[in-house]
Design a protein around this motif. Structure first.
Motif, mmCIF file in Angstrom:
data_model
loop_
_atom_site.group_PDB
_atom_site.id
_atom_site.type_symbol
_atom_site.label_atom_id
_atom_site.label_comp_id
_atom_site.label_asym_id
_atom_site.label_seq_id
_atom_site.Cartn_x
_atom_site.Cartn_y
_atom_site.Cartn_z
ATOM 1 N N GLY A 86 45.077 46.653 46.107
ATOM 2 C CA GLY A 86 46.079 45.605 46.181
ATOM 3 C C GLY A 86 45.478 44.243 46.447
ATOM 4 N N ASP A 87 44.471 44.198 47.324
ATOM 5 C CA ASP A 87 43.834 42.920 47.646
ATOM 6 C C ASP A 87 43.100 42.337 46.441
ATOM 7 N N LEU A 88 42.338 43.171 45.733
ATOM 8 C CA LEU A 88 41.588 42.665 44.582
ATOM 9 C C LEU A 88 42.531 42.272 43.442
ATOM 10 N N ARG A 89 43.613 43.011 43.278
ATOM 11 C CA ARG A 89 44.604 42.607 42.280
ATOM 12 C C ARG A 89 45.183 41.236 42.623
ATOM 13 N N ALA A 90 45.439 41.017 43.893
ATOM 14 C CA ALA A 90 45.978 39.726 44.317
ATOM 15 C C ALA A 90 44.972 38.601 44.089
ATOM 16 N N ILE A 91 43.688 38.889 44.316
ATOM 17 C CA ILE A 91 42.654 37.868 44.114
ATOM 18 C C ILE A 91 42.517 37.518 42.639
ATOM 19 N N THR A 92 42.456 38.522 41.765
ATOM 20 C CA THR A 92 42.337 38.208 40.339
ATOM 21 C C THR A 92 43.588 37.486 39.832
ATOM 22 N N ALA A 93 44.755 37.842 40.372
ATOM 23 C CA ALA A 93 45.977 37.137 39.989
ATOM 24 C C ALA A 93 45.928 35.686 40.448
ATOM 25 N N LEU A 94 45.352 35.448 41.630
ATOM 26 C CA LEU A 94 45.232 34.094 42.162
ATOM 27 C C LEU A 94 44.280 33.257 41.313
ATOM 28 N N VAL A 95 43.158 33.851 40.921
ATOM 29 C CA VAL A 95 42.205 33.147 40.061
ATOM 30 C C VAL A 95 42.854 32.776 38.727
ATOM 31 N N LEU A 96 43.526 33.741 38.124
ATOM 32 C CA LEU A 96 44.180 33.486 36.846
ATOM 33 C C LEU A 96 45.258 32.414 36.983
ATOM 34 N N ALA A 97 46.047 32.486 38.042
ATOM 35 C CA ALA A 97 47.109 31.505 38.247
ATOM 36 C C ALA A 97 46.543 30.096 38.382
ATOM 37 N N GLY A 98 45.377 29.975 39.011
ATOM 38 C CA GLY A 98 44.764 28.663 39.162
ATOM 39 C C GLY A 98 44.403 28.037 37.837
ATOM 40 N N GLY A 134 32.340 34.195 49.565
ATOM 41 C CA GLY A 134 32.131 34.608 50.943
ATOM 42 C C GLY A 134 33.436 34.926 51.647
ATOM 43 N N GLN A 135 34.463 34.133 51.369
ATOM 44 C CA GLN A 135 35.769 34.415 51.967
ATOM 45 C C GLN A 135 36.362 35.712 51.416
ATOM 46 N N ALA A 136 36.260 35.895 50.103
ATOM 47 C CA ALA A 136 36.866 37.066 49.461
ATOM 48 C C ALA A 136 36.176 38.362 49.861
ATOM 49 N N GLU A 137 34.916 38.294 50.277
ATOM 50 C CA GLU A 137 34.207 39.506 50.685
ATOM 51 C C GLU A 137 34.909 40.213 51.844
ATOM 52 N N ALA A 138 35.721 39.472 52.580
ATOM 53 C CA ALA A 138 36.402 40.068 53.733
ATOM 54 C C ALA A 138 37.306 41.222 53.319
ATOM 55 N N VAL A 139 37.913 41.148 52.135
ATOM 56 C CA VAL A 139 38.830 42.227 51.726
ATOM 57 C C VAL A 139 38.048 43.516 51.468
ATOM 58 N N VAL A 140 36.812 43.384 50.986
ATOM 59 C CA VAL A 140 35.982 44.564 50.747
ATOM 60 C C VAL A 140 35.458 45.112 52.073
ATOM 61 N N ARG A 184 43.627 44.936 35.418
ATOM 62 C CA ARG A 184 42.626 45.924 35.000
ATOM 63 C C ARG A 184 41.237 45.561 35.497
ATOM 64 N N ALA A 185 40.918 44.284 35.547
ATOM 65 C CA ALA A 185 39.612 43.860 36.052
ATOM 66 C C ALA A 185 39.456 44.253 37.519
ATOM 67 N N ALA A 186 40.525 44.053 38.287
ATOM 68 C CA ALA A 186 40.486 44.450 39.699
ATOM 69 C C ALA A 186 40.365 45.957 39.837
ATOM 70 N N ASP A 187 41.130 46.673 39.046
ATOM 71 C CA ASP A 187 41.105 48.144 39.141
ATOM 72 C C ASP A 187 39.739 48.698 38.750
ATOM 73 N N ALA A 188 39.121 48.110 37.737
ATOM 74 C CA ALA A 188 37.797 48.576 37.315
ATOM 75 C C ALA A 188 36.781 48.398 38.431
ATOM 76 N N ALA A 189 36.874 47.280 39.136
ATOM 77 C CA ALA A 189 35.954 47.042 40.253
ATOM 78 C C ALA A 189 36.165 48.068 41.360
ATOM 79 N N VAL A 190 37.419 48.419 41.614
ATOM 80 C CA VAL A 190 37.721 49.404 42.645
ATOM 81 C C VAL A 190 37.172 50.779 42.265
ATOM 82 N N VAL A 191 37.384 51.190 41.019
ATOM 83 C CA VAL A 191 36.901 52.501 40.561
ATOM 84 C C VAL A 191 35.375 52.573 40.692
ATOM 85 N N ALA A 192 34.707 51.518 40.255
ATOM 86 C CA ALA A 192 33.247 51.503 40.348
ATOM 87 C C ALA A 192 32.776 51.532 41.797
ATOM 88 N N ALA A 193 33.458 50.763 42.645
ATOM 89 C CA ALA A 193 33.068 50.716 44.051
ATOM 90 C C ALA A 193 33.253 52.074 44.728
#
Length: 203
Positions: A86-98, A134-140, A184-193
Motif C-alpha cells: 500500500g505504501d509503495l502504491r501510494a508513492i508511485t501514485a504521488l510521483v505520477l500525480a506530480g 531517503g525519506q521514502a526508504e522509511a516505508v521499506v 504495477r510498478a509498485a507491486d513488482a518492486a514488492v514481489v521482488a523484495a
C-alpha cells in the motif's frame, strides 16, 4: 540537503526575495521550459531588481538549481497504509500525480529535462531526488520491522525499482503512464523484495 549546490545560494538574501524569485522561476519554467528561462523574465515577474537576480543567482541554471534546493527543504507526505504494498502504491501514485498535475507537472518535467543538459541543474536535481529517496526508504524500513520483507533488504533499491519504471517511461521512451502502470510498478518492486532480490550481499 540544504546547500547541496555549491555557489548557487550566496548569503544575505531575504526569505521574501528568495521566495518571490523561486515562485517566478517555477512559473517561467512551466510556461517556457528551461530553454526559455531568463534572468530578465524572472526579475520582471518577481519584482526583484534584475541586478539583484544576476548577482545572487547568476543565470538560468542558478535559478533552477535554487528552486530545487528550496523544494528539497519542504516536507513530503509519506504514506503509512500499514503494508509495504500500500505504501509503495501510494508513492508511485504521488510521483505520477506530480508529473500529471496541470500546474506543477510542466515545471517538474522542465527541471528533469534541464538536468540532462545542464550540470548545475543536474547536481541540484540529484540532491533533491536523493533527499526524497531517503525519506521514502522509511516505508521499506517499517516493512522490514513488521516482517513483511527479509532482513537485510536494501530500502533504497526497493524504492528505486518502484519509481524507476515511471521515470523510464516518462523521460526515456516517452510513453504515456497511467495509474495502472504506477500500481504495477509498485507491486513488482514488492514481489521482488519479498523474494529476496534486494537483500544486500553478506546479509
Amino acid at each position: 540537503m540544504s546547500g547541496g549546490v555549491g555557489g548557487v545560494r550566496p548569503g544575505g538574501r531575504t526569505a521574501r526575495t528568495r521566495d518571490a524569485v523561486r515562485r517566478a522561476t517555477l512559473a517561467e519554467l512551466a510556461e517556457r521550459g528551461f530553454d526559455g528561462l531568463t534572468v530578465e523574465a524572472v526579475a520582471a515577474r518577481s519584482g526583484v531588481h534584475k541586478t539583484t537576480v544576476y548577482r545572487r543567482w547568476r543565470n538560468a541554471a542558478g535559478l533552477a538549481a535554487d528552486a530545487l534546493d528550496l523544494a528539497a527543504e519542504e516536507s513530503w507526505p509519506l504514506p503509512d497504509t500499514g503494508t509495504v504494498r500500500g505504501d509503495l502504491r501510494a508513492i508511485t501514485a504521488l510521483v505520477l500525480a506530480g508529473f500529471d498535475d496541470p500546474e506543477r507537472g510542466p515545471t517538474a518535467r522542465a527541471l528533469v529535462a534541464a538536468a540532462v543538459h545542464d550540470p548545475t541543474t543536474g547536481a541540484a536535481l540529484h540532491q533533491f531526488l536523493l533527499g526524497r529517496l531517503g525519506q521514502a526508504e522509511a516505508v521499506v524500513e517499517r516493512a522490514i520491522g513488521r516482517g513483511e520483507l527479509p532482513v537485510g533488504t536494501d530500502p533504497g533499491e526497493v524504492v528505486r525499482t518502484a519509481v524507476g519504471a515511471l521515470y523510464y517511461r516518462l523521460f526515456i521512451t516517452r510513453e504515456p503512464v497511467d495509474a495502472g502502470q504506477a500500481t504495477r510498478a509498485a507491486d513488482a518492486a514488492v514481489v521482488a523484495a519479498r523474494a529476496g532480490v534486494f537483500v544486500r550481499d553478506g546479509d
